[in-house]
Design an enzyme around this catalytic site. Structure first.
Site, PDB file in Angstrom:
ATOM      1  N   GLY A  19       0.838  -1.185   0.000  1.00  0.00           N
ATOM      2  CA  GLY A  19       0.000   0.000   0.000  1.00  0.00           C
ATOM      3  C   GLY A  19       0.873   1.234   0.000  1.00  0.00           C
ATOM      4  O   GLY A  19       2.072   1.175  -0.316  1.00  0.00           O
ATOM      5  N   GLY A  20       0.304   2.350   0.351  1.00  0.00           N
ATOM      6  CA  GLY A  20       1.053   3.590   0.336  1.00  0.00           C
ATOM      7  C   GLY A  20       2.156   3.644   1.370  1.00  0.00           C
ATOM      8  O   GLY A  20       3.130   4.380   1.207  1.00  0.00           O
ATOM      9  N   GLU A  23       3.995  -3.022   3.287  1.00  0.00           N
ATOM     10  CA  GLU A  23       3.934  -4.207   2.447  1.00  0.00           C
ATOM     11  C   GLU A  23       3.816  -5.427   3.338  1.00  0.00           C
ATOM     12  O   GLU A  23       4.234  -5.423   4.493  1.00  0.00           O
ATOM     13  CB  GLU A  23       5.167  -4.299   1.550  1.00  0.00           C
ATOM     14  CG  GLU A  23       6.482  -4.308   2.305  1.00  0.00           C
ATOM     15  CD  GLU A  23       7.688  -4.213   1.380  1.00  0.00           C
ATOM     16  OE1 GLU A  23       7.527  -4.446   0.169  1.00  0.00           O
ATOM     17  OE2 GLU A  23       8.789  -3.902   1.878  1.00  0.00           O
ATOM     18  N   LYS A  41       3.933  -7.835   8.219  1.00  0.00           N
ATOM     19  CA  LYS A  41       3.684  -6.494   7.673  1.00  0.00           C
ATOM     20  C   LYS A  41       4.804  -5.572   8.134  1.00  0.00           C
ATOM     21  O   LYS A  41       5.154  -5.555   9.309  1.00  0.00           O
ATOM     22  CB  LYS A  41       2.332  -5.973   8.170  1.00  0.00           C
ATOM     23  CG  LYS A  41       2.029  -4.556   7.716  1.00  0.00           C
ATOM     24  CD  LYS A  41       0.567  -4.198   7.881  1.00  0.00           C
ATOM     25  CE  LYS A  41       0.077  -4.187   9.292  1.00  0.00           C
ATOM     26  NZ  LYS A  41      -1.300  -3.669   9.414  1.00  0.00           N
ATOM     27  N   ASP A 146     -13.173   1.208  11.590  1.00  0.00           N
ATOM     28  CA  ASP A 146     -13.062   0.820  10.183  1.00  0.00           C
ATOM     29  C   ASP A 146     -13.729  -0.533   9.940  1.00  0.00           C
ATOM     30  O   ASP A 146     -13.222  -1.362   9.178  1.00  0.00           O
ATOM     31  CB  ASP A 146     -11.588   0.778   9.762  1.00  0.00           C
ATOM     32  CG  ASP A 146     -11.411   0.809   8.247  1.00  0.00           C
ATOM     33  OD1 ASP A 146     -12.367   1.209   7.545  1.00  0.00           O
ATOM     34  OD2 ASP A 146     -10.331   0.421   7.772  1.00  0.00           O
TER      35      ASP A 146
END
Length: 373
Positions: A19-20, A23, A41, A146
């Protein structure tokens, strides 16, 4: 299988997603049940030097490492290796609720009783997190912030897991949300999230949206742009019924959806446990016993190509997600004009604007690691 290096005690075997800011790798290393597959991660180089996101990453790891619940994806380890922070997590084969909903759309939808079991299990996980006390018996007031279909996983063995506490709010965190900052996926925000005033009932609302979508196959709030979605949320005045969209929905489960989705928090279920109990009662009244075996059969029927890790051929990795597209930035400017969110200047300056509204989406690489098999 070619190895990609070492991260602490974990051997990185396959790059899975990026992602931004981070990883994820399929890895092998110590787990509570002995050596086995692990999702590791770690922060990307362009994010690991930003103290704000390093602290948010560490907050997530510390928070979830303390949670021990069968319906929450477990964190095994939080560590640092040669200046690189990492989180080692449970690796589970399965698909997300989002994937199930999408695959079931052309096949009459997901079984009503299966949706009830999935949502009840996630409500159970949330109730545990909301009530959680640390080792010093301090109440942490955790709010996930979320809860959404991509963050709910159903394993190939029928086990239901809540993923990604990257956006979670807790009293123990060192990083604090800026006043007025919106955190969460826009399509699953409760009205009070637009001002940052959240509590456990905020997660109840988001779970109600997940239940509505899983029952009907349609997201309730989502529009083409984030700005339009937020304006829908601001104009929202009364909860929807799922029955007009799908007649098979039981009235008692429709009542659960409607109560979870009241704009005013005091009219909702006052806890995720209360919502869970209402769903369990509906299943009991209908004499529906839905266990992991039943959910396993649903997943395997919709995804016959999915194989357990030990039987599967590794799929190709997915491409990295850019930090923000031009369209994303345009939408954020619109949001600022509407005075709905406040973006910290430090984040704008570092080019990480999108992380303010979607830190969980960026860190959904953890979910991707669990779902891509």
């Amino acid at each position: 299988m070619k190895e990609l290096g070492q991260c602490g005690p974990y051997t990185l075997r396959r790059w899975v997603a990026a992602g931004g800011m981070g990883e994820v790798f399929l890895s092998h290393g110590p787990t509570p049940r002995g050596p086995g597959p692990v999702a590791v991660k770690r922060l990307l180089p362009q994010a690991k030097d930003d103290p704000i996101f390093v602290q948010m990453f560490l907050d997530e790891g510390r928070l979830v490492k303390g949670l021990r619940h069968p319906n929450i994806c477990a964190v095994y380890d939080l560590g640092e290796d040669h200046g690189q922070y990492y989180i080692a997590m449970e690796w589970a084969d399965g698909v997300s609720l989002e994937q199930l909903i999408t695959r079931a759309r052309g096949r009459g939808g997901l079984p009503v009783e299966a949706v009830a079991r999935i949502i009840a299990d996630i409500a159970n996980a949330l109730d545990y997190a909301h009530r959680f006390r640390d080792e010093q018996d301090r109440f942490l007031a955790i709010v996930h912030r979320d809860v959404s279909p991509p963050n709910i996983m159903i394993g190939l063995r029928g086990r239901v897991k809540l993923l990604d506490f990257g956006l979670a709010k807790a009293r123990s965190q060192l990083t604090k949300t800026q006043p007025g900052t919106v955190k969460g996926k826009f399509g699953y925000l409760a009205p009070e999230q637009l001002t940052g005033d959240v509590d456990a009932r905020t997660d109840v609302f988001a779970l109600g949206l997940c239940m509505y979508e899983a029952m009907t196959g349609e997201a309730f709030f989502n529009q083409e742009t984030a700005a339009e979605t937020v304006m829908n949320i601001r104009a929202y005045t009364s909860p929807p019924s799922a029955i007009p969209k799908r007649r098979e929905v039981w009235p008692e489960l429709d009542a659960v959806i409607k109560r979870a989705l009241w704009p005013r928090r005091e009219l909702r279920f006052q806890s995720a446990g209360e919502m869970r109990n209402a769903i369990e009662q509906a299943l009991l009244d209908r004499r529906q016993r839905v266990d992991a075996k039943r959910l396993e059969s649903v997943v395997r029927e919709l995804f016959p190509e999915k194989k357990p890790l030990e039987d599967s051929v590794a799929p190709p990795p997915i491409a990295p997600t850019p930090i923000a597209s031009a369209k994303d930035l345009d939408e954020l400017e619109v949001m600022e004009e509407l005075e709905l969110i406040t973006l910290p200047k430090t984040l704008k300056k570092n080019g990480l604007v999108i992380a303010v509204i979607a830190f969980g989406a960026v860190l959904l690489i953890s979910a991707a690691a669990l779902l891509l098999l």
